[in-house]
Design a protein around this motif. Sequence first.
Motif, mmCIF file in Angstrom:
data_model
loop_
_atom_site.group_PDB
_atom_site.id
_atom_site.type_symbol
_atom_site.label_atom_id
_atom_site.label_comp_id
_atom_site.label_asym_id
_atom_site.label_seq_id
_atom_site.Cartn_x
_atom_site.Cartn_y
_atom_site.Cartn_z
ATOM 1 N N LYS A 1 -4.290 21.936 38.656
ATOM 2 C CA LYS A 1 -4.182 20.528 39.065
ATOM 3 C C LYS A 1 -5.416 19.744 38.665
ATOM 4 C CE LYS A 1 -0.291 20.937 41.351
ATOM 5 N NZ LYS A 1 0.905 20.429 40.650
ATOM 6 N N LEU A 2 -6.370 20.395 38.014
ATOM 7 C CA LEU A 2 -7.613 19.715 37.659
ATOM 8 C C LEU A 2 -7.370 18.692 36.553
ATOM 9 C CD1 LEU A 2 -10.272 22.586 37.658
ATOM 10 C CD2 LEU A 2 -9.594 21.058 39.525
ATOM 11 N N THR A 3 -8.108 17.587 36.629
ATOM 12 C CA THR A 3 -7.997 16.570 35.583
ATOM 13 C C THR A 3 -8.796 17.023 34.367
ATOM 14 O OG1 THR A 3 -9.971 15.398 36.286
ATOM 15 C CG2 THR A 3 -7.891 14.754 37.345
ATOM 16 N N TYR A 4 -8.553 16.340 33.246
ATOM 17 C CA TYR A 4 -9.301 16.659 32.036
ATOM 18 C C TYR A 4 -10.810 16.484 32.271
ATOM 19 C CZ TYR A 4 -4.839 16.467 29.430
ATOM 20 O OH TYR A 4 -3.564 16.685 28.954
ATOM 21 N N LEU A 5 -11.171 15.446 33.045
ATOM 22 C CA LEU A 5 -12.601 15.204 33.312
ATOM 23 C C LEU A 5 -13.215 16.319 34.141
ATOM 24 C CD1 LEU A 5 -13.510 11.482 34.102
ATOM 25 C CD2 LEU A 5 -14.267 12.944 32.221
ATOM 26 N N LEU B 1 -12.337 16.507 25.916
ATOM 27 C CA LEU B 1 -11.712 16.238 27.219
ATOM 28 C C LEU B 1 -12.110 14.855 27.733
ATOM 29 C CD1 LEU B 1 -12.179 19.800 28.706
ATOM 30 C CD2 LEU B 1 -9.971 18.676 28.331
ATOM 31 N N GLU B 2 -13.353 14.470 27.509
ATOM 32 C CA GLU B 2 -13.820 13.152 27.968
ATOM 33 C C GLU B 2 -13.125 12.023 27.221
ATOM 34 O OE1 GLU B 2 -18.205 14.884 29.204
ATOM 35 O OE2 GLU B 2 -18.034 13.534 27.469
ATOM 36 N N LEU B 3 -12.981 12.188 25.902
ATOM 37 C CA LEU B 3 -12.333 11.081 25.186
ATOM 38 C C LEU B 3 -10.823 11.056 25.395
ATOM 39 C CD1 LEU B 3 -10.928 11.565 22.110
ATOM 40 C CD2 LEU B 3 -13.289 11.981 21.518
ATOM 41 N N MET B 4 -10.233 12.209 25.748
ATOM 42 C CA MET B 4 -8.807 12.218 26.126
ATOM 43 C C MET B 4 -8.602 11.346 27.355
ATOM 44 S SD MET B 4 -8.053 16.254 25.477
ATOM 45 C CE MET B 4 -6.488 16.344 26.340
ATOM 46 N N GLU B 5 -9.480 11.536 28.352
ATOM 47 C CA GLU B 5 -9.376 10.759 29.587
ATOM 48 C C GLU B 5 -9.622 9.270 29.282
ATOM 49 O OE1 GLU B 5 -9.229 12.969 32.747
ATOM 50 O OE2 GLU B 5 -8.133 11.154 33.271
ATOM 51 N N ALA B 6 -10.641 8.987 28.467
ATOM 52 C CA ALA B 6 -10.991 7.592 28.168
ATOM 53 C C ALA B 6 -9.872 6.883 27.399
ATOM 54 C CB ALA B 6 -12.297 7.540 27.375
ATOM 55 N N LYS B 7 -9.232 7.567 26.465
ATOM 56 C CA LYS B 7 -8.178 6.939 25.651
ATOM 57 C C LYS B 7 -6.787 7.151 26.242
ATOM 58 C CE LYS B 7 -8.354 6.823 20.993
ATOM 59 N NZ LYS B 7 -8.480 7.295 19.595
ATOM 60 N N LYS B 8 -6.733 7.888 27.342
ATOM 61 C CA LYS B 8 -5.435 8.277 27.925
ATOM 62 C C LYS B 8 -4.524 8.843 26.836
ATOM 63 C CE LYS B 8 -5.428 5.055 31.847
ATOM 64 N NZ LYS B 8 -6.236 6.007 32.633
ATOM 65 N N SER B 9 -5.066 9.807 26.117
ATOM 66 C CA SER B 9 -4.296 10.427 25.038
ATOM 67 C C SER B 9 -4.509 11.932 24.999
ATOM 68 C CB SER B 9 -4.704 9.837 23.684
ATOM 69 O OG SER B 9 -4.044 10.536 22.640
ATOM 70 N N ASN B 10 -3.415 12.666 25.068
ATOM 71 C CA ASN B 10 -3.482 14.112 24.814
ATOM 72 C C ASN B 10 -2.672 14.444 23.557
ATOM 73 O OD1 ASN B 10 -0.923 13.784 25.876
ATOM 74 N ND2 ASN B 10 -1.338 14.901 27.778
ATOM 75 N N LEU B 11 -2.664 13.476 22.638
ATOM 76 C CA LEU B 11 -1.918 13.633 21.388
ATOM 77 C C LEU B 11 -2.844 13.920 20.204
ATOM 78 C CD1 LEU B 11 0.681 13.311 19.584
ATOM 79 C CD2 LEU B 11 0.087 10.869 19.438
ATOM 80 N N ALA B 12 -2.549 15.004 19.499
ATOM 81 C CA ALA B 12 -3.169 15.272 18.200
ATOM 82 C C ALA B 12 -2.079 15.100 17.154
ATOM 83 C CB ALA B 12 -3.720 16.690 18.149
ATOM 84 N N VAL B 13 -2.368 14.358 16.100
ATOM 85 C CA VAL B 13 -1.395 14.230 15.021
ATOM 86 C C VAL B 13 -1.782 15.189 13.891
ATOM 87 C CG1 VAL B 13 -0.607 12.694 13.154
ATOM 88 C CG2 VAL B 13 -0.520 11.919 15.528
ATOM 89 N N ALA B 14 -0.797 15.964 13.441
ATOM 90 C CA ALA B 14 -0.981 16.865 12.300
ATOM 91 C C ALA B 14 -0.680 16.071 11.037
ATOM 92 C CB ALA B 14 -0.038 18.065 12.415
ATOM 93 N N ALA B 15 -1.731 15.769 10.267
ATOM 94 C CA ALA B 15 -1.605 14.889 9.101
ATOM 95 C C ALA B 15 -1.275 15.708 7.859
ATOM 96 C CB ALA B 15 -2.899 14.105 8.907
ATOM 97 N N ASP B 16 -0.071 16.244 7.810
ATOM 98 C CA ASP B 16 0.306 17.128 6.702
ATOM 99 C C ASP B 16 0.871 16.352 5.517
ATOM 100 O OD1 ASP B 16 -0.610 19.148 8.271
ATOM 101 O OD2 ASP B 16 1.361 19.868 8.891
#
Length: 267
Positions: free
Chosen positions: A5-9, A24-39
């Motif tokens: 239940k812990l937050t990313y921070l 983890l800090e920038l995920m929380e700041a940008k509200k994003s847990n998305l990585a795009v695979a630039a294939d």
Amino acid sequence: EKESKLTYLQRAEKVKNVTGRRLLELMEAKKSNLAVAADVTTKAQLLELAEAVGPEICMLKTHADIIADWDEGTGPALAEIAKRHQFLLFEDRKFADIGSTVHHQVSGGLHSISKWAHVINAHSMPGPGIISGLKKAVAETDSEMAKSLGLLLLAEMSSEGNLATALPGYTQKTIEMAEAEKEFVFGFISTGRVAGDDFVYLTPGVKKSAGGDGLGQQYNTPEKVIGEKESDVIIVGRGVYQADNPAKEAKAYREAGWRAYETRVSG
Ligand code: S5P
């Protein structure tokens, strides 16, 4: 492992590697847990995609060796976009050789990976020497950026019949290799959470609807991966870059991934 239940921070405080904490800090700041695979396969397509999805992502995952016209300027150009939009560059080279060889592969050749990437990954198949070889390259560099490189180990794969998942003990042995090198290894490529809250889990094989690609890839939804399997980062390739509007599609995946995370930590 019991449900997290812990937050990313909160998790960031537990991670020893500086790049893992920053992620983890920038995920929380940008509200994003998305990585795009630039294939994509040209430099122009790669930079255009990075620019388009930059505001929505915590990380851009690259395969430098599929870019037909990769040159000395490509890494720095990516790094400039990553800095401006605040995301990390993950070169998905999947090192898989002896320590001495990967030591050259990470820093040399055409791609000079350690000069521009924040995150790299490796198979655990060769044993702990692969981590030592990559660490040696980091220790020898005079670049500030390379000094903070973070490593992910492939604890599981998304593809049908993969041996990491099929062989008893493979994932557990991989986790033990990571536990011994926490200053450098901050997480795993896996289908979900496979160890403690002090590692970050990144999961490929994500699409809006479950299914496959006819070449062994197996897809799960953001809800399943983040909500049920308790992974931290969804990695989406074709689901984003093959869309008519990749920026819009990345936003939709970011929102789906973030909703699943918020439900998990509040539920
Ligand atoms: O087990 C894995 C590990 C990785 S890093 N399965 C994967 O598919 N990947 C990578 O994730 C793969 O190399 C590709 O870049 C991406 C998945 O792309 P997609 O188009 O199927 O979303």
